[in-house]
Design a protein around this motif. Structure first.
Motif, short mmCIF file in Angstrom:
data_model
loop_
_atom_site.label_atom_id
_atom_site.label_comp_id
_atom_site.label_asym_id
_atom_site.label_seq_id
_atom_site.Cartn_x
_atom_site.Cartn_y
_atom_site.Cartn_z
N GLU A 87 5.54 -9.99 1.28
CA GLU A 87 4.24 -10.23 1.92
C GLU A 87 4.19 -9.61 3.31
O GLU A 87 3.16 -9.07 3.72
N ARG A 88 5.33 -9.64 4.03
CA ARG A 88 5.38 -9.01 5.36
C ARG A 88 5.07 -7.51 5.24
O ARG A 88 4.27 -6.96 6.00
N LEU A 89 5.69 -6.88 4.24
CA LEU A 89 5.49 -5.44 4.06
C LEU A 89 4.06 -5.15 3.60
O LEU A 89 3.44 -4.18 4.05
N ALA A 90 3.55 -6.02 2.71
CA ALA A 90 2.17 -5.82 2.23
C ALA A 90 1.19 -5.88 3.40
O ALA A 90 0.26 -5.07 3.49
N ALA A 91 1.41 -6.83 4.33
CA ALA A 91 0.50 -6.96 5.49
C ALA A 91 0.54 -5.70 6.35
O ALA A 91 -0.49 -5.20 6.81
N HIS A 92 1.74 -5.14 6.56
CA HIS A 92 1.89 -3.88 7.31
C HIS A 92 1.10 -2.77 6.64
O HIS A 92 0.37 -2.04 7.30
N ASN A 93 1.25 -2.67 5.33
CA ASN A 93 0.60 -1.57 4.62
C ASN A 93 -0.92 -1.77 4.58
O ASN A 93 -1.66 -0.79 4.62
N ARG A 94 -1.36 -3.02 4.52
CA ARG A 94 -2.81 -3.26 4.54
C ARG A 94 -3.40 -2.73 5.85
O ARG A 94 -4.44 -2.11 5.86
N GLN A 95 -2.67 -2.96 6.95
CA GLN A 95 -3.14 -2.45 8.25
C GLN A 95 -3.10 -0.94 8.29
O GLN A 95 -4.04 -0.28 8.70
N ALA A 96 -1.97 -0.39 7.82
CA ALA A 96 -1.78 1.06 7.92
C ALA A 96 -2.82 1.82 7.10
O ALA A 96 -3.27 2.88 7.50
N PHE A 97 -3.19 1.27 5.93
CA PHE A 97 -4.09 2.01 5.04
C PHE A 97 -5.53 1.50 5.10
O PHE A 97 -6.34 1.88 4.26
N ALA A 98 -5.83 0.66 6.09
CA ALA A 98 -7.21 0.16 6.23
C ALA A 98 -8.15 1.36 6.38
O ALA A 98 -7.88 2.28 7.15
N GLY A 99 -9.23 1.36 5.65
CA GLY A 99 -10.22 2.45 5.76
C GLY A 99 -9.98 3.59 4.79
O GLY A 99 -10.85 4.42 4.57
N ALA A 100 -8.77 3.65 4.20
CA ALA A 100 -8.48 4.76 3.26
C ALA A 100 -9.23 4.52 1.96
O ALA A 100 -9.36 3.39 1.50
N ARG A 101 -9.74 5.59 1.35
CA ARG A 101 -10.40 5.48 0.06
C ARG A 101 -9.45 5.88 -1.06
O ARG A 101 -9.56 5.41 -2.18
N THR A 102 -8.54 6.80 -0.76
CA THR A 102 -7.59 7.27 -1.78
C THR A 102 -6.19 7.29 -1.17
O THR A 102 -5.99 7.89 -0.12
N VAL A 103 -5.27 6.59 -1.82
CA VAL A 103 -3.87 6.59 -1.36
C VAL A 103 -3.03 7.25 -2.45
O VAL A 103 -3.05 6.82 -3.61
N LEU A 104 -2.33 8.29 -2.05
CA LEU A 104 -1.53 9.07 -3.01
C LEU A 104 -0.08 8.59 -2.99
O LEU A 104 0.54 8.51 -1.93
N VAL A 105 0.45 8.28 -4.17
CA VAL A 105 1.81 7.75 -4.29
C VAL A 105 2.62 8.70 -5.17
O VAL A 105 2.19 9.02 -6.29
N LEU A 106 3.78 9.14 -4.69
CA LEU A 106 4.57 10.08 -5.48
C LEU A 106 5.47 9.39 -6.50
O LEU A 106 5.82 9.97 -7.52
#
Ligand code: SF4
Ligand code: SF4
Length: 414
Positions: A224-243
Motif C-alpha cells: 500500500e505504501r508503494l501504491a500510494a507513491h505511484n498514485r502520486q507519481a502518475f496522477a494526471g497520466a492517461r496512459t501508463v506504459l509497462v514493459l
C-alpha cells in the motif's frame, strides 16, 4: 477472522479443469500442490478445521502465484486474490516472509537503496561470479546465478526525455525496480522507438516499484505504501506504459482498481500491446532477420493479452516468430520464488528447455523475471541464443531515421 476473507475459495466446484495447467501439480502429482487442493486448504483454514502448521504453509509457499489456474477456471475462482489474502493473514499471524525476500523487497521499494545497490554491484561483479559464489552465504548464491554477466550499465534517465508528471496526450513510462539495474536496455530501446514514432513520452520521477513482490507475499502495508507513491507519481497520466507483465496487475490495482475513487484512472498498458496499436502495418528492416522464438510469461497469459500482440509487432518487420516453451508452464522465476526455491525452479526450467532453443535464436519475452531466468540458463549452458524484449527487436531491426527533435542520448554513450 479469516472466514470472510477467504470465502471465495468455496466457489471451487472441484472440476479439475485447472489441474493440467498447474506447474506445481505437474511436478508433484500431489493434490495439495494443486489449485484445487490449495483452495481446500484455504477453506479448511477459514472454517477453523485445519491447523496451519509448517506443512500447511509449505503447500502455499510452493505456489508460484502464476494464476494459470485462475485463467482457465470455469467457476471464476479469484485464486490470485485468495493467495494474496491468505499470505497476508499468515503475516498478520506473525509468520514472516523469508529474509532474502524481505531484503530484495526492501531494496525494490526504495529508489535510494536501488541506486546504492547499483553502485556496489559493479565492483562486486568485478570479482567474477565464481569467487563471489564461494564467499557469499548459500542463500545468496541464486542471486549471483541469476544476474547477467557482465552486468549492464544501470539505468540513467536519458537526455531529451522529460522527467516530470505526464500531461494530456503523453505516455508515462513505468520503470520498474530491478529492471533499472539488471535489464535497462529494454527501457532505453522503448524510449528510442517511441521517440522515432513521434510519441511524447515522459518519466514521472517519483515512481517506485509496482509492489508485486510485497503484495504477493502478503506484505500489505508495504504494498500500500508503494501504491500510494505511484498514485502520486502518475496522477494526471492517461496512459501508463509497462514493459514487464509481472508489474501489470499490481500497478493496475494501485492506479486503477484501488478503492474506486480515482476520478479518471489511467490506462495501464503492456508495451507490446501499445506498440501493436501505434505501429504502421509494415516496417523497413535494417538487417537479415535471425530466428525468433516467443516465450510466454505466466503473467502475460493470465493477466495480459497473451502473446498475439508480440507476434503482430514482430510480423511488421517480417519475422515469423514461433512460440517456445508454451506447454511447459512457468519458467520458475515467479517473483522471488525462483530464488527461495532454486531446486524446484530449476526443475520447472528444465521443462521449458525441453527441447532447447536452436543455437543463435533470439528469445522474445515480456517479463524481467523470465528474461533473467532464461538468460542465466543460456549463459550457463554457453548457448548462443539471446533474450530480447519486443522493443529491443524493433529498435535493432527497424530501419528508420531518428527524429531530430528528441535525442535519447544514451545510445551514443554506450
Ligand atoms: S478449475 Fe476452478 S472450480 Fe475447477 S477445480 Fe480448479 S479452481 Fe476449482
Ligand atoms: S497459481 Fe500457479 S502454481 Fe499456484 S495453484 Fe495456480 S497454477 Fe498452480
Amino acid at each position: 477472522m479469516p472466514e470472510a476473507d477467504l470465502s471465495a475459495s468455496r466457489r471451487c466446484v472441484r472440476c479439475a479443469v485447472c489441474l493440467p495447467h498447474c506447474p506445481t501439480y505437474a511436478m508433484a502429482l500431489d493434490e495439495a500442490e494443486s489449485p484445487r487442493g490449495r483452495l481446500a486448504l484455504m477453506d479448511g483454514y477459514a472454517r477453523g478445521i485445519l491447523e496451519a502448521d509448517e506443512a500447511f504453509w509449505g503447500h502455499l509457499d510452493r505456489c508460484l502465484g502464476c494464476r494459470l489456474c485462475e485463467a482457465v477456471c470455469p467457476a471464476e475462482v479469484p485464486y490470485g486474490a485468495l493467495l494474496d489474502r491468505i499470505r497476508a493473514l499468515e503475516r498478520r499471524g506473525g509468520r514472516r516472509a523469508p529474509r532474502l525476500h524481505r531484503g530484495l523487497r526492501f531494496v525494490a521499494g526504495r529508489p535510494w537503496a536501488l541506486a546504492l545497490l547499483a553502485r556496489t554491484l559493479r565492483p562486486a561483479a568485478a570479482f567474477g561470479a565464481r569467487p563471489l559464489r564461494r564467499i557469499l552465504p548459500s542463500s545468496l548464491r541464486p542471486l549471483v546465478d541469476l544476474a547477467p554477466h557482465p552486468l549492464p550499465h544501470p539505468w540513467r534517465p536519458p537526455t531529451g526525455v522529460a522527467l516530470r508528471p505526464a500531461h494530456e496526450g503523453e505516455v508515462a513510462l513505468f520503470l520498474g525496480c530491478y529492471a533499472r539495474l539488471l535489464r535497462p536496455e529494454p527501457l532505453r530501446a522503448t524510449l528510442r522507438v517511441l521517440a522515432d514514432l513521434g510519441i511524447r513520452t515522459v518519466i514521472p520521477p517519483r515512481q517506485t516499484c509496482c509492489g508485486a513482490l510485497a503484495r504477493h507475499m502478503g506484505e500489505e502495508e508495504e504494498a500500500e505504501r508503494l501504491a500510494a507513491h505511484n498514485r502520486q507519481a502518475f496522477a494526471g497520466a492517461r496512459t501508463v506504459l509497462v514493459l514487464d507483465t509481472g508489474c501489470l496487475a499490481s500497478l493496475r490495482s494501485a492506479l486503477v482498481d484501488d478503492d474506486g475513487t480515482a476520478s479518471a484512472p489511467p490506462e495501464i498498458v503492456e508495451a507490446s500491446s501499445f506498440l501493436d496499436r501505434v505501429l504502421p502495418a509494415r516496417l523497413p528492416q535494417t538487417r537479415v532477420p535471425m530466428p525468433l522464438l516467443v516465450h510466454t510469461p505466466c503473467t502475460q497469459r493470465s493477466l495480459a493479452a497473451g502473446t498475439a500482440p508480440v507476434h503482430r509487432v514482430l510480423a511488421r518487420l517480417g519475422f515469423e516468430a514461433k512460440p517456445w516453451g508454451q506447454g511447459a508452464g512457468c519458467c520458475g522465476a515467479a517473483g522471488t520464488h525462483g530464488l527461495l526455491h532454486p531446486e524446484a525452479s530449476a526443475a520447472l526450467l528444465d521443462r521449458v528447455f525441453t527441447p532447447p532453443p536452436p543455437e543463435g535464436a533470439g528469445i522474445v519475452t515480456c517479463n524481467i523475471g523470465c528474461a533473467l531466468t532464461l538468460g542465466a540458463r543460456l549463459e550457463r549452458e554457453k548457448h548462443t541464443g539471446k533474450i530480447f524484449h519486443p522493443s529491443e527487436i524493433l529498435d535493432l531491426f527497424w530501419d528508420r531515421p531518428p527524429k531530430a527533435s528528441v535525442s535519447v542520448t544514451e545510445r551514443s554513450q554506450e
